[in-house]
Scaffold this motif. Structure first.
Motif, PDB file in Angstrom:
ATOM      1  N   GLY A  73       0.795  -1.224   0.000  1.00  0.00           N
ATOM      2  CA  GLY A  73       0.000   0.000   0.000  1.00  0.00           C
ATOM      3  C   GLY A  73       0.824   1.270   0.000  1.00  0.00           C
ATOM      4  N   ARG A 103      -6.231  -0.798  -5.259  1.00  0.00           N
ATOM      5  CA  ARG A 103      -6.271  -1.403  -3.926  1.00  0.00           C
ATOM      6  C   ARG A 103      -6.387  -0.345  -2.840  1.00  0.00           C
ATOM      7  N   ALA A 104      -5.770   0.809  -3.086  1.00  0.00           N
ATOM      8  CA  ALA A 104      -5.794   1.893  -2.100  1.00  0.00           C
ATOM      9  C   ALA A 104      -7.104   2.674  -2.128  1.00  0.00           C
ATOM     10  N   TYR A 325      -3.279  -6.101   4.568  1.00  0.00           N
ATOM     11  CA  TYR A 325      -3.431  -5.315   3.335  1.00  0.00           C
ATOM     12  C   TYR A 325      -3.061  -6.223   2.176  1.00  0.00           C
TER      13      TYR A 325
END
Length: 326
Positions: A73, A103-104, A325
């Motif tokens: 991340g 993804r963030a 994450y």
């Protein structure tokens, strides 16, 4: 080899046993990639930044370090590396940046990146956007990506499953049924989830709800013991991961017998206490299985290494190397 078998520590031992002047681009690429795949993005980035000036990074180097930023991340660091590339970025580099942004949760930026590339987006890039849309429940982006994939001729089960899951997360069951009807009409079948674990040189395969293994009854009893122990640690089934129009009790039952849980349960009864358990999963590990693996590692004092479709997860003492994450 060591890192691909889940032993990052041994891979690092080999790398650091090489004298600095004897290290090559290949050894740096392999080690950065190993760190990235095992969730140590900051360490991968640090090793990249410490590369000797006489070693020039190539396309593979940038893919490796960008993957590390992606899995950890590290959005700003990933952008810095991408913008400072000393080789022309190709579609794989763009794909990693799009995945990093997606993804963030920075979906607009991810989409803008795809639209502004100097070459047309390929199937993988649109699948990456579709995956990000599923992760964050963005129906509009999911529909756009699915449309683009259809235009490019993609007809794989994952495209349909991701779109269906986005609809299911919003309880749009009529749309889910329509996606499934389209799959049937196009003769597309969903690839089932399965997991492998190797015990004493023998590979054991499990599918969800498997009762084909000769020791399945012992495995199911082990799962009962697992549920009892991890419940004492505060486990509550994450039924949001069951994207079907069924009742809560049925959702909890469905979660119990995912293939990776079966593989771990078998490992617990088939290996000595304290031995590391290794599992290979063909799909991305679900959120509930991730929580359960963390709790099993704590309750049973085991290290559990799961390699899913994208990366390694090492569970130890209730924590995962991905830091939740992934």
């Amino acid at each position: 080899m060591y890192s691909k078998c889940g032993s990052l520590s041994r891979a690092l031992e080999v790398f650091y046993s090489i004298k600095l002047e004897d290290r090559t681009l290949v050894s740096y690429n392999a080690t950065i990639q190993a760190l990235s795949m095992h969730g140590h993005g900051a360490d991968a980035l640090r090793l990249f930044d410490e590369m000797p000036t006489w070693i020039e990074p190539d396309e593979v180097t940038y893919i490796a370090v960008l993957c590390g930023c992606n899995h950890a991340g590290l959005v700003d660091d990933g952008r810095r590396v991408f913008n400072a590339m000393r080789v022309p970025p190709n579609v794989k580099h763009y794909g990693t940046i799009v995945d990093l942004l997606g993804r963030a949760g920075r979906l607009a930026e991810a989409c803008d990146t795809v639209m502004s590339m100097p070459f047309p987006a390929d199937i993988v890039l649109w699948q990456t956007l579709l995956g990000a849309a599923k992760m964050h429940g963005d129906v509009e982006l999911a529909e756009l990506a699915a449309t683009k994939l259809a235009e490019l001729g993609s007809n794989v089960d994952g495209d349909y499953v991701l779109l269906s899951n986005v609809y299911a997360s919003k309880s749009r069951w009529a749309d889910v049924d329509q996606v499934r009807d389209t799959m049937r009409s196009n003769d597309v079948r969903k690839v089932p989830g399965f997991s492998y674990t190797e015990i004493d040189g023998i590979m054991h395969k499990f599918i969800n709800g498997d009762k084909e293994h000769p020791r399945w009854q012992e495995i199911y009893r082990a799962l009962d013991d697992i549920r009892s122990r991890i419940s004492e640690l505060g486990y509550v089934p994450e039924t949001d991961n069951v994207l079907h129009d069924i009742g809560e009790e049925e959702k909890q039952y469905a979660l119990c017998y995912h293939s990776e849980k079966l593989a771990i349960a078998f490992g617990l009864i088939a290996t000595p206490p304290g031995e590391t358990l290794r599992v290979i999963k063909n799909l991305r590990i679900c959120g509930d299985c991730h929580v359960v693996a963390k709790l099993i590692s704590k309750a049973y004092g085991r290290v559990i290494i799961i390699r899913d479709r994208a990366r390694f997860h090492q569970f130890e003492d209730g924590q995962c190397s991905c830091r939740d994450y992934w």
